[in-house]
Design a protein around this motif. Structure first.
Motif, short mmCIF file in Angstrom:
data_model
loop_
_atom_site.label_atom_id
_atom_site.label_comp_id
_atom_site.label_asym_id
_atom_site.label_seq_id
_atom_site.Cartn_x
_atom_site.Cartn_y
_atom_site.Cartn_z
N SER A 1 -30.87 -71.93 -30.72
CA SER A 1 -29.83 -72.45 -31.60
C SER A 1 -28.62 -72.82 -30.77
O SER A 1 -28.50 -72.41 -29.61
N GLY A 2 -27.72 -73.57 -31.39
CA GLY A 2 -26.57 -74.03 -30.62
C GLY A 2 -25.33 -74.18 -31.46
O GLY A 2 -25.35 -74.05 -32.69
N LEU A 3 -24.26 -74.44 -30.76
CA LEU A 3 -22.96 -74.70 -31.39
C LEU A 3 -22.22 -75.72 -30.56
O LEU A 3 -22.37 -75.74 -29.33
N GLU B 1 -22.48 -74.14 -26.80
CA GLU B 1 -23.27 -72.97 -26.44
C GLU B 1 -24.72 -73.19 -26.84
O GLU B 1 -25.00 -73.83 -27.86
N LEU B 2 -25.61 -72.66 -26.01
CA LEU B 2 -27.03 -72.58 -26.36
C LEU B 2 -27.38 -71.10 -26.45
O LEU B 2 -27.12 -70.35 -25.50
N ASN B 3 -27.92 -70.70 -27.59
CA ASN B 3 -28.33 -69.32 -27.78
C ASN B 3 -29.84 -69.25 -27.90
O ASN B 3 -30.45 -70.07 -28.59
N VAL B 4 -30.43 -68.29 -27.22
CA VAL B 4 -31.86 -68.08 -27.32
C VAL B 4 -32.10 -66.61 -27.67
O VAL B 4 -31.66 -65.72 -26.94
N ASN B 5 -32.74 -66.38 -28.81
CA ASN B 5 -33.06 -65.02 -29.25
C ASN B 5 -34.48 -64.66 -28.87
O ASN B 5 -35.32 -65.54 -28.62
N ALA B 6 -34.75 -63.35 -28.86
CA ALA B 6 -36.11 -62.84 -28.65
C ALA B 6 -36.77 -63.54 -27.47
O ALA B 6 -37.82 -64.17 -27.60
N LEU B 7 -36.14 -63.43 -26.31
CA LEU B 7 -36.61 -64.13 -25.11
C LEU B 7 -38.07 -63.82 -24.79
O LEU B 7 -38.53 -62.67 -24.92
N GLU B 8 -38.77 -64.87 -24.38
CA GLU B 8 -40.17 -64.77 -23.94
C GLU B 8 -40.25 -65.16 -22.47
O GLU B 8 -39.37 -65.85 -21.95
N GLU C 1 -25.43 -80.86 -35.49
CA GLU C 1 -26.69 -81.10 -34.79
C GLU C 1 -27.18 -82.51 -35.13
O GLU C 1 -27.26 -82.90 -36.30
N ASN C 2 -27.53 -83.26 -34.10
CA ASN C 2 -27.91 -84.66 -34.26
C ASN C 2 -29.24 -84.91 -33.56
O ASN C 2 -29.34 -85.74 -32.67
N GLY C 3 -30.25 -84.19 -33.95
CA GLY C 3 -31.56 -84.37 -33.34
C GLY C 3 -32.01 -83.10 -32.66
O GLY C 3 -31.21 -82.40 -32.03
N ARG C 4 -33.27 -82.79 -32.79
CA ARG C 4 -33.84 -81.57 -32.23
C ARG C 4 -35.23 -81.87 -31.70
O ARG C 4 -36.00 -82.61 -32.32
N GLY C 5 -35.53 -81.30 -30.56
CA GLY C 5 -36.86 -81.44 -29.99
C GLY C 5 -37.80 -80.39 -30.55
O GLY C 5 -37.50 -79.70 -31.51
N ASN C 6 -38.95 -80.24 -29.91
CA ASN C 6 -40.00 -79.35 -30.39
C ASN C 6 -39.78 -77.92 -29.89
O ASN C 6 -40.57 -77.39 -29.11
#
Lengths: 110, 114
Positions: free
Chosen positions: B65-67, B75-82, B54-59
């Motif tokens: 999370s990602g890989l 991949e982009l993973n999003v848990n507990a979707l809102e 990971e080379n930088g993250r926004g707000n």
């Protein structure tokens, strides 16, 4: 972080007219790109232009890095130019982050 | 030369579920960035991966999370979707070298959370 302001927010033109879109940014940048977003959401690369002037057909762009702005010129506009134009900037001090403006929505009427 | 591809193109999930979005970078590129674009707004930077780190993250909260894999796909993973996670998710790949970092975007994944 870097702030990016695009103007105007909306622009309506008749086919054949020329237009200038502006992108102001609040800090020094190493990267600046202009994109056109089509109705399906795809971002199309127009220019990679952290400084200087480039031309591609009816489109050209100029970035004056020392004064923190970039301009996108569209000449002899066509209906297919309609869509949203985004400016995105990045700086090495921002560890890979690119900041987009809110875009200019261009509508070209036949 | 194959461009940036993303899958799936559309996805519908319910609140609380988890989702995985995929991106294949352009051949020869070593960097992948993910963005979230809400309706009527510009894309917002989520994070960037450079050579699998990971080379930088926004707000964005940690549930995003990602890989990045050795072949530079991601991949982009999003848990507990809102509900507010409903958006167009864009992946961009680039060949990062010094200050140069010209990004090329995939077609996006449109996520709807009900």
């Amino acid at each position: 972080g870097i702030q990016v302001e695009q103007s105007p927010p909306d622009l309506i033109l008749q086919e054949g007219a020329n237009s200038t879109l502006r992108c102001n940014f609040s800090d020094s940048v190493n990267n600046l790109q202009w994109f056109h977003q089509n109705p399906w959401g795809q971002l199309i690369n127009l220019f990679y232009i952290p400084s200087g002037t480039k031309q591609n057909g009816r489109l050209s762009a100029t970035t004056v890095a020392t004064e923190r702005y970039s301009l996108l010129y569209i000449s002899s506009s066509q209906t297919t130019d309609s869509g949203v134009y985004f400016c995105a900037v990045g700086a090495n001090t921002n560890a890979g982050k690119s900041t987009f403006g809110d875009g200019t929505t261009l509508t070209v009427k036949p | 030369e194959t461009g940036v591809t993303q899958s799936p193109t559309h996805l519908i999930k319910t609140r609380g579920q988890q989702v995985t979005l995929r991106c294949s970078s352009q051949s020869g590129h070593n960097t992948v960035s993910w963005y979230q674009q809400a309706l009527g707004q510009g894309p917002q930077f989520i994070f960037q991966y450079y050579r699998e780190e990971e080379n930088g993250r926004g707000n964005f909260p940690p549930r995003f999370s990602g890989l990045q894999f050795p072949n530079y796909s991601s991949e982009l993973n999003v848990n507990a979707l809102e509900l507010d996670d409903s958006a167009l998710y864009l992946c961009a790949s680039s060949f990062k070298s010094g200050a140069y970092n010209e990004q090329f975007f995939g077609p996006g994944t449109r996520l709807t959370v009900l």
